[in-house]
Scaffold this motif. Structure first.
Motif: not given
Ligand SMILES: C[S@@+](CC[C@H](N)C(=O)[O-])C[C@H]1O[C@@H](n2cnc3c(N)ncnc32)[C@H](O)[C@@H]1O
Length: 356
Positions: A97-101, A104-108, A143-151
């Motif tokens: 449960r490391k998430g982005f650290d 593999r989590g960084q594949l997001f 993650m949600k914020k990043a997906l809302q703001d991207i592009g």
């Protein structure tokens, strides 16, 4: 006129998204397979045979895709919707449960890079439920914020859904992220997709999909391991029940003979009995008890039976098949989510077109 929706199946595995969209019928839109990305050899072989007809672009590693950060990478064929069940080891319970650290989590982040570069009209992403417990829910919010703001920005819906509410007898939760580019609709408020009564499904319980014929004896619990697998240690939580009409979530490592409170085991009494909803009383010491077969695993995830034949033809071992099955997205769940989302998106875009 029917609109073509070209899809890129990223982290394709054995094609949960692909099989899901093949089931969708609409007179307003039709899905068209344009490209897929998958790095693992067995998954690639199965996917090629089961999912690829005609000219579908094949990309191995997601890191090779052209984006702003990788201008020399491979340009993906034009697509309107991105599907991605991104690798979940770093997010799941069994990982740390490391998430982005975790790398593999960084594949997001590669998903974000693709959305930023290709700006598809829509995306549907999925992952394990546990991400909302990481950093006390903080990771999911990020993650949600990043997906809302991207592009140029996306309107996002996030749903935590259970496969057994959408036509499969398995307690498997997935989190879905469904996005539509902001310029296409003025707003879109959606409740979660409507549930389906399991009794109306092809396989209302595990009993309905269990093979009734003789199966490879290798699927029966080895005598020496029975006690460990079937006895509950005092300090363990949860029940060790076998013969569950609704299966526990399939695991990618089910060839390892987990304890019965972590996996799916069935007795001959249940398999050959006549009561799908009732657990029989079983002689735990002596009665033959087995794990699910690969064919049953494909069925539990909603894949067609031909998957078992394809995997056999390709010479893929049982343990490799369990890994592919355990990592897959339940097909019926994918179909329900995508159809519901796209139907609503099309309603909403029509409203914009007609100035409502
Ligand atoms: C959670 S599974 C997705 C399963 C898929 N949705 C299905 O229904 O089978 C993640 C997939 O990503 C693949 N993968 C992991 N790292 C990758 C990478 N760097 N590039 C491409 N695919 C990768 C894995 O091999 C695995 O098949």
């Amino acid at each position: 006129m029917t609109e073509e929706i070209r899809y890129f199946d990223c982290f394709a595995g054995i094609g949960g998204f692909h099989c899901g969209v093949q089931r969708i019928k609409s007179n307003r839109y039709e899905f068209f397979h344009t490209a897929y990305c998958e790095v693992e050899k067995n998954a690639q072989m199965v996917y090629e045979k089961a999912c690829c007809i005609g000219d579908v672009q094949k990309i191995g590693d997601v890191k090779d895709i052209r984006t702003h950060k990788n201008p020399d990478g491979v340009l993906v064929n034009d697509f309107d919707i991105l599907f991605a069940g991104f690798p979940c080891q770093s997010f799941s319970n069994v990982g740390y449960r490391k998430g982005f650290d975790d790398p593999r989590g960084q594949l997001f982040f590669y998903i974000l890079d693709m959305l930023d570069f290709y700006k598809p009209k829509y995306f549907v992403l999925e992952n394990v439920q546990k991400i909302h417990t990481i950093k006390g829910g903080g990771l999911l919010d990020e993650m949600k914020k990043a997906l809302q703001d991207i592009g140029t920005g996306y309107i996002l819906h996030t749903w935590d859904l259970l496969a057994s509410d959408y036509g499969l007898p398995q307690k498997r939760n997935r989190i879905f992220f469904c996005g539509i580019r902001k310029d296409l609709v003025s707003e879109l408020h959606l409740a979660p997709p409507p549930k389906i009564d399991l009794k109306t499904a092809k396989y209302p319980t595990t009993w309905h999909l269990l093979e009734k014929c003789e199966v490879d004896p290798k699927h029966y619990i080895p005598t020496g391991s029975r006690k460990t697998i079937l006895t509950k240690p005092d300090n363990w939580q949860g029940d060790v029940n076998i013969d569950n009409p609704i299966a526990r979530p399939l695991t990618a490592t089910m060839s390892k003979w987990h304890r019965a409170n972590q996996d799916n085991y069935f007795s001959d009494s249940y398999i050959h009995g006549t009561e799908p909803y009732v657990r029989p009383s079983v002689d735990i010491e002596n009665e033959p008890i087995r794990r699910i077969t690969p064919l049953e695993g494909y069925r539990l995830q909603g894949f067609p039976d031909e998957y078992a034949d394809i995997a056999k033809e390709l010479g893929i071992s049982y343990s490799a098949q369990y890994k592919l099955i355990g990592n897959a997205l339940p097909v019926d769940l994918a179909a329900s989510v995508i159809k519901y989302f796209m139907d609503n998106v099309f309603d909403s875009m029509e409203e914009v077109k007609h100035g409502k």
